[in-house]
Design a protein around this motif. Structure first.
Motif, mmCIF file in Angstrom:
data_model
loop_
_atom_site.group_PDB
_atom_site.id
_atom_site.type_symbol
_atom_site.label_atom_id
_atom_site.label_comp_id
_atom_site.label_asym_id
_atom_site.label_seq_id
_atom_site.Cartn_x
_atom_site.Cartn_y
_atom_site.Cartn_z
ATOM 1 N N GLY A 178 0.849 -1.326 -0.220
ATOM 2 C CA GLY A 178 -0.039 -0.127 -0.145
ATOM 3 C C GLY A 178 0.711 1.188 0.043
ATOM 4 N N LEU A 179 1.979 1.380 0.694
ATOM 5 C CA LEU A 179 2.737 2.521 0.737
ATOM 6 C C LEU A 179 3.544 2.487 -0.348
ATOM 7 C CD1 LEU A 179 4.143 4.766 2.512
ATOM 8 C CD2 LEU A 179 5.946 2.935 3.241
ATOM 9 N N SER A 180 4.013 1.273 -0.929
ATOM 10 C CA SER A 180 4.677 1.586 -2.426
ATOM 11 C C SER A 180 3.553 2.127 -3.626
ATOM 12 C CB SER A 180 5.337 0.170 -2.724
ATOM 13 O OG SER A 180 6.326 -0.162 -1.779
ATOM 14 N N LEU A 181 2.568 1.843 -3.436
ATOM 15 C CA LEU A 181 1.528 2.290 -4.491
ATOM 16 C C LEU A 181 1.403 3.774 -4.412
ATOM 17 C CD1 LEU A 181 -0.613 1.459 -6.656
ATOM 18 C CD2 LEU A 181 -1.979 1.371 -4.620
ATOM 19 N N LEU A 182 1.637 4.261 -3.286
ATOM 20 C CA LEU A 182 1.227 5.903 -3.292
ATOM 21 C C LEU A 182 1.966 6.814 -4.324
ATOM 22 C CD1 LEU A 182 0.418 7.865 -1.249
ATOM 23 C CD2 LEU A 182 2.710 8.456 -0.528
ATOM 24 N N PRO A 183 2.883 6.600 -5.013
ATOM 25 C CA PRO A 183 3.472 7.617 -6.191
ATOM 26 C C PRO A 183 2.580 7.288 -7.358
ATOM 27 C CG PRO A 183 5.420 6.570 -5.018
ATOM 28 C CD PRO A 183 4.270 6.022 -4.426
ATOM 29 N N ALA A 184 2.532 6.044 -7.767
ATOM 30 C CA ALA A 184 1.689 5.697 -9.009
ATOM 31 C C ALA A 184 0.188 6.326 -8.998
ATOM 32 C CB ALA A 184 1.784 4.239 -9.091
ATOM 33 N N ALA A 185 -0.445 5.983 -7.597
ATOM 34 C CA ALA A 185 -1.771 6.189 -7.577
ATOM 35 C C ALA A 185 -2.113 7.892 -7.688
ATOM 36 C CB ALA A 185 -2.275 5.667 -6.249
ATOM 37 N N TRP A 186 -1.078 8.623 -6.894
ATOM 38 C CA TRP A 186 -1.121 10.103 -7.105
ATOM 39 C C TRP A 186 -0.888 10.718 -8.232
ATOM 40 C CZ3 TRP A 186 -3.093 13.986 -3.797
ATOM 41 C CH2 TRP A 186 -3.570 13.402 -2.533
ATOM 42 N N TRP A 187 0.115 9.949 -8.799
ATOM 43 C CA TRP A 187 0.536 10.610 -10.257
ATOM 44 C C TRP A 187 -0.972 10.220 -11.259
ATOM 45 C CZ3 TRP A 187 0.589 7.712 -14.884
ATOM 46 C CH2 TRP A 187 1.212 8.502 -16.137
ATOM 47 N N ALA A 188 -1.512 9.076 -11.107
ATOM 48 C CA ALA A 188 -2.553 8.769 -11.990
ATOM 49 C C ALA A 188 -3.647 9.826 -11.639
ATOM 50 C CB ALA A 188 -3.171 7.460 -11.749
ATOM 51 N N MET A 189 -3.956 10.128 -10.435
ATOM 52 C CA MET A 189 -5.120 11.109 -10.104
ATOM 53 C C MET A 189 -4.680 12.514 -10.469
ATOM 54 S SD MET A 189 -6.509 9.498 -6.259
ATOM 55 C CE MET A 189 -4.991 9.298 -5.457
ATOM 56 N N ASP A 190 -3.551 12.861 -10.186
ATOM 57 C CA ASP A 190 -3.088 13.998 -10.404
ATOM 58 C C ASP A 190 -3.184 14.444 -12.053
ATOM 59 O OD1 ASP A 190 -2.408 16.837 -9.248
ATOM 60 O OD2 ASP A 190 -0.663 16.383 -10.699
ATOM 61 N N LEU A 191 -2.666 13.491 -12.582
ATOM 62 C CA LEU A 191 -2.798 13.444 -14.160
ATOM 63 C C LEU A 191 -4.154 13.690 -14.743
ATOM 64 C CD1 LEU A 191 -1.671 13.566 -17.135
ATOM 65 C CD2 LEU A 191 -1.332 11.044 -16.979
ATOM 66 N N ALA A 192 -5.019 12.685 -14.089
ATOM 67 C CA ALA A 192 -6.586 12.661 -14.577
ATOM 68 C C ALA A 192 -7.223 14.092 -14.222
ATOM 69 C CB ALA A 192 -7.232 11.619 -13.763
ATOM 70 N N ASP A 193 -6.852 14.621 -12.922
ATOM 71 C CA ASP A 193 -7.270 16.009 -12.629
ATOM 72 C C ASP A 193 -6.837 16.963 -13.826
ATOM 73 O OD1 ASP A 193 -8.829 17.844 -10.833
ATOM 74 O OD2 ASP A 193 -6.869 18.620 -10.335
ATOM 75 N N HIS A 194 -5.681 17.001 -14.097
ATOM 76 C CA HIS A 194 -4.912 17.759 -15.138
ATOM 77 C C HIS A 194 -5.746 17.850 -16.458
ATOM 78 C CE1 HIS A 194 -1.896 20.151 -17.200
ATOM 79 N NE2 HIS A 194 -1.643 19.230 -18.196
ATOM 80 N N LEU A 195 -6.020 16.509 -16.802
ATOM 81 C CA LEU A 195 -6.855 16.384 -18.182
ATOM 82 C C LEU A 195 -8.229 16.936 -18.134
ATOM 83 C CD1 LEU A 195 -5.592 12.930 -19.405
ATOM 84 C CD2 LEU A 195 -4.772 15.136 -20.120
ATOM 85 N N LEU A 196 -8.830 16.830 -16.969
ATOM 86 C CA LEU A 196 -9.967 17.317 -16.712
ATOM 87 C C LEU A 196 -10.016 18.680 -16.747
ATOM 88 C CD1 LEU A 196 -11.350 14.728 -14.368
ATOM 89 C CD2 LEU A 196 -12.318 15.123 -16.435
ATOM 90 N N ARG A 197 -9.134 19.326 -16.221
ATOM 91 C CA ARG A 197 -8.837 20.771 -16.029
ATOM 92 C C ARG A 197 -8.930 21.365 -17.542
ATOM 93 N NH1 ARG A 197 -4.683 22.254 -11.169
ATOM 94 N NH2 ARG A 197 -5.870 21.346 -9.560
ATOM 95 N N LEU A 198 -8.094 20.779 -18.364
ATOM 96 C CA LEU A 198 -7.910 21.219 -19.768
ATOM 97 C C LEU A 198 -9.235 20.972 -20.419
ATOM 98 C CD1 LEU A 198 -4.532 20.083 -20.543
ATOM 99 C CD2 LEU A 198 -4.932 22.321 -19.839
ATOM 100 N N GLY A 199 -9.938 19.881 -20.362
ATOM 101 C CA GLY A 199 -10.821 19.583 -20.969
ATOM 102 C C GLY A 199 -12.131 20.157 -20.844
ATOM 103 N N VAL A 200 -12.285 20.087 -19.350
ATOM 104 C CA VAL A 200 -13.615 20.608 -18.732
ATOM 105 C C VAL A 200 -13.571 21.979 -17.940
ATOM 106 C CG1 VAL A 200 -15.754 19.838 -17.230
ATOM 107 C CG2 VAL A 200 -14.321 18.110 -18.647
ATOM 108 N N GLY A 201 -12.790 22.028 -17.013
ATOM 109 C CA GLY A 201 -12.632 23.151 -16.127
ATOM 110 C C GLY A 201 -12.225 22.756 -14.685
ATOM 111 N N LEU A 202 -12.105 23.692 -13.853
ATOM 112 C CA LEU A 202 -11.669 23.427 -12.496
ATOM 113 C C LEU A 202 -12.662 23.173 -11.726
ATOM 114 C CD1 LEU A 202 -9.205 26.527 -11.989
ATOM 115 C CD2 LEU A 202 -8.547 23.975 -12.232
ATOM 116 N N LEU A 203 -12.475 22.360 -10.658
ATOM 117 C CA LEU A 203 -13.639 22.007 -9.466
ATOM 118 C C LEU A 203 -13.327 23.476 -8.512
ATOM 119 C CD1 LEU A 203 -13.003 18.526 -8.228
ATOM 120 C CD2 LEU A 203 -15.140 19.380 -9.349
#
Length: 293
Positions: A61-86
């Motif tokens: 679970g601890l080792s997963l932290l960087p990959a999971a946050w990278w995936a979530m932050d990238l998804a949020d970045h793409l949503l910001r570009l395509g849709v907008g900010l929360l």
């Protein structure tokens, strides 16, 4: 049904001052579903927790932290570009947290840690990495059942994440990729260790690390490209840690080198569960896009 109920509750309470009530609701809904599942159709029984498997699950679970946050932050970045900010949520320290007319502001952070790291993951793990995994294993076969539990479980984690609070675990559509990774690691830790407790420790360790190490992640990787060697190195090292931990759990649980394989049996409830979670995730996407727009 629990995923749909969690989404409805978290969406209704988003933006209110009932911060602790969101965690109490998520814990209550999930605990109720877990109790019903134990009395239902889930076959078999998991082994008692093994100390080494628990420690290895925590490492995964601890080792997963960087990959999971990278995936979530990238998804949020793409949503910001395509849709907008929360809309930006209010800081936790400034929220007037109330439950039944009681002012809980001073204990808000402690309550969030208690529910996010212990109580809610405990109920979710019993339901998702225990009853659901065994039921899907019996319906689909052992390996396909674990993957199905990982996908459905990751969807339920995203649906139950409290929305619009800070600091907190991510929520909304952007959180889905990371929670799918959490679901995969927790489900396989439980399956290989033959105990949902191993999945619980992996799940809870990720939740705690997300709260405790979030600022460190921001300082280390904030402003870096998603293809930056620092990000990629952390993800690769983390993936290596996950793989090693899961393999050790596997070999310790299989001293004879033989793995019992569950045979698939007929049943419609896995298809129904998948349909409900899929519909709820679509609703989450619609809500998230509407807020961003």
């Amino acid at each position: 049904m629990s995923g749909a109920a969690l989404l409805a509750a978290q969406t209704a309470l988003a933006g209110t001052d009932a911060l602790t009530l969101r965690f109490v609701t998520a814990w209550g809904v999930t605990s109720g579903a877990a109790l019903l599942a134990k009395r239902g159709r889930a076959p078999g029984r998991d082994l008692p927790p093994d100390a080494a498997a628990l420690a290895l699950g925590g490492l995964a679970g601890l080792s997963l932290l960087p990959a999971a946050w990278w995936a979530m932050d990238l998804a949020d970045h793409l949503l910001r570009l395509g849709v907008g900010l929360l809309p930006l949520p209010a800081l936790l320290s400034r929220d007037a947290d109330r439950l039944l007319s009681l002012d809980l502001r001073r204990a808000s952070y402690e309550a969030m840690v208690l529910f996010s790291v212990v109580l809610i993951p405990l109920a979710q793990s019993s339901l998702l990495w225990g009853s659901l995994r065994r039921g899907l294993g019996a319906a689909l076969g052992s390996r396909r059942g674990v993957w199905a539990a990982a996908i459905l479980g990751g969807g339920v984690l995203a649906l139950g994440a409290p929305q619009q609070i800070e600091p907190a675990l991510p929520s909304g559509l952007a959180a889905l990729p990371g929670y799918l990774l959490v679901g995969a690691v927790a489900a396989w830790a439980a399956a290989l260790g033959r105990s949902w407790w191993a999945g619980f420790v992996a799940h809870a360790t990720f939740a705690y690390a997300s709260l405790a190490l979030r600022d460190d992640l921001l300082r280390a990787f904030g402003g870096k490209s998603y293809a930056d060697p620092a990000w990629l190195s952390a993800i690769l090292l983390g993936a290596f840690g996950v793989a090693v931990a899961l393999q050790i759990i596997r070999y310790r649980a299989e001293p004879s080198g033989k793995t019992p394989v569950e045979q698939a049996t007929s049943g419609k409830w896995p298809v129904l569960a998948a349909g409900i979670v899929l519909a709820a995730v679509i609703a989450l996407a619609v809500i998230d896009v509407a807020r961003r727009g």
